[in-house]
Each structure stands twice: as C-alpha cells, then as structure tokens.
Design a protein around this motif. Sequence first.
Motif, short mmCIF file in Angstrom:
data_model
loop_
_atom_site.label_atom_id
_atom_site.label_comp_id
_atom_site.label_asym_id
_atom_site.label_seq_id
_atom_site.Cartn_x
_atom_site.Cartn_y
_atom_site.Cartn_z
N ARG B 36 36.27 51.03 30.34
CA ARG B 36 36.45 51.59 31.67
C ARG B 36 37.88 52.12 31.79
N ASP B 38 40.56 53.23 34.75
CA ASP B 38 40.95 53.31 36.15
C ASP B 38 42.04 54.37 36.30
N ALA B 82 30.34 46.04 42.85
CA ALA B 82 31.45 45.76 43.76
C ALA B 82 32.41 46.94 43.75
N PRO B 83 33.19 47.14 44.83
CA PRO B 83 34.15 48.26 44.85
C PRO B 83 35.12 48.25 43.67
N SER B 84 35.42 47.06 43.13
CA SER B 84 36.35 46.96 41.99
C SER B 84 35.77 47.59 40.72
N GLN B 85 34.48 47.87 40.73
CA GLN B 85 33.84 48.50 39.57
C GLN B 85 33.84 50.03 39.67
N THR B 86 34.43 50.56 40.71
CA THR B 86 34.64 52.00 40.79
C THR B 86 35.59 52.41 39.68
N SER B 87 35.12 53.30 38.79
CA SER B 87 35.89 53.64 37.61
C SER B 87 35.16 54.74 36.84
N THR B 110 31.18 55.45 41.52
CA THR B 110 31.83 55.06 42.77
C THR B 110 30.96 54.02 43.46
N THR B 112 30.57 52.02 47.01
CA THR B 112 31.07 52.04 48.40
C THR B 112 30.29 51.03 49.25
#
Lengths: 111, 112
Positions: B36, B38, B82-87, B110, B112
Amino acid sequence: GIQVEQSPPDLILQEGANSTLRCNFSDSVNNLQWFHQNPWGQLINLFYIPSGTKQNGRLSATTVATERYSLLYISSSQTTDSGVYFCAVGGWGGSNYKLTFGKGTLLTVNP
Amino acid sequence: NAGVTQTPKFRILKIGQSMTLQCTQDMNHNYMYWYRQDPGMGLKLIYYSVGAGITDKGEVPNGYNVSRSTTEDFPLRLELAAPSQTSVYFCASSYGGEGKQYFGPGTRLTVT
C-alpha cells in the motif's frame, strides 16, 4: 528494521541537465532496487543493483554496499523523466525479498 | 505478456464494507506481493507469497487477508473497511526472492 533515506526529497531541473539521486541505508543489504513512479502512478523497475554499477541508456546506478549507499544518475534529462524515484532494499537472513522503501525523490524536469 | 494486472482501478467503499482486490500475473513468477502507498510516502508491504499455497504477513497486515491457490492469482481481501485503509494498493511479482519486482497499475481505494 532497515531504515532507508533518500535525498534530495525534491529536485527541479531544466531539460538536458544531469542529476544524481542518493539512497542511504542503515544496515547491510542483499537486495536493492530503484523504481520510477510516473505521474500516472505506474511503478517501473529501473535497476536491481545490490552492489556494483549498471547502466541502461541515460540512466546508471552504483551501489557501494560496504558504505551503505546507492546513487542513481540521470543524464540529459527529459520531461518524461519526471516523477518519483524510489529506492527499496532487502536485508540478509533469507527474507531479502521483503523490500523496505524510502520516501522517494520527486523529480520535475521542465522543458 | 500483460505482466501484472489489477482490478478494479478505482473503488469507493463505505465503512464496514468488504471487498477483494484482484491481482493476476502471466510471467510464471513464484513470488507475489501486496503493497500500500499512502500520500507522500513510500510503499509498505502488506502480505507476500513465495508460491501457491504459501502466504505470510508483511509490515502492515492488520485488516487484510490473502490467499494463493494458483501461481497466477493473488487476491487481497479487505474485511470491515476502515478510513485508515484509504490508500493506493499495488500488487507485484518476481521470479525468486532476489528478482526484480514488477508492479501492476494499482487500485485507488477510498473508504468513507
């Protein structure tokens, strides 16, 4: 784990200029690769170079493993060279394929 | 050769949903990887596989699962997004552990 630091973080060049990107690492490595991420996000493998020197066209790379650094040289830069250049390393002990990436150098080549 | 292909290219998930990111390579590589990326950072290894039926955790495996039933395919499963997995997620492959790693085009996710 191994720490990887790349410098400079950003570099702006005029087309035709030469540049040198540096990668320092905190421990001995058995695997070192350079990648170019183009502005569209695609990652291209430039070199597999755990030691020694290699050349591919206008690009060349040198790794001095005993001093824990690698250099990527770009000569006669072109606008298509723009993007982020990543250095990634793998240590010894049978897991050298588990690469640790640096944060990259953002290169912008202006026409 | 198509190299390493990934689907989908883009995806928006709601918190708590699940999805599978697909990765296929046609180079007969035995090693495959999921990373991943970021914003403004390098890539971090999520999971890897050294051959069909063999997988192991990388640096950031929490929230993900993988399987490798064939040489060609290495799907990544996100459970309870989860939002932390937006990548941006990249799949890669290599012939042997010391081989050059070849990357797919990435999936931008994304949550959300």
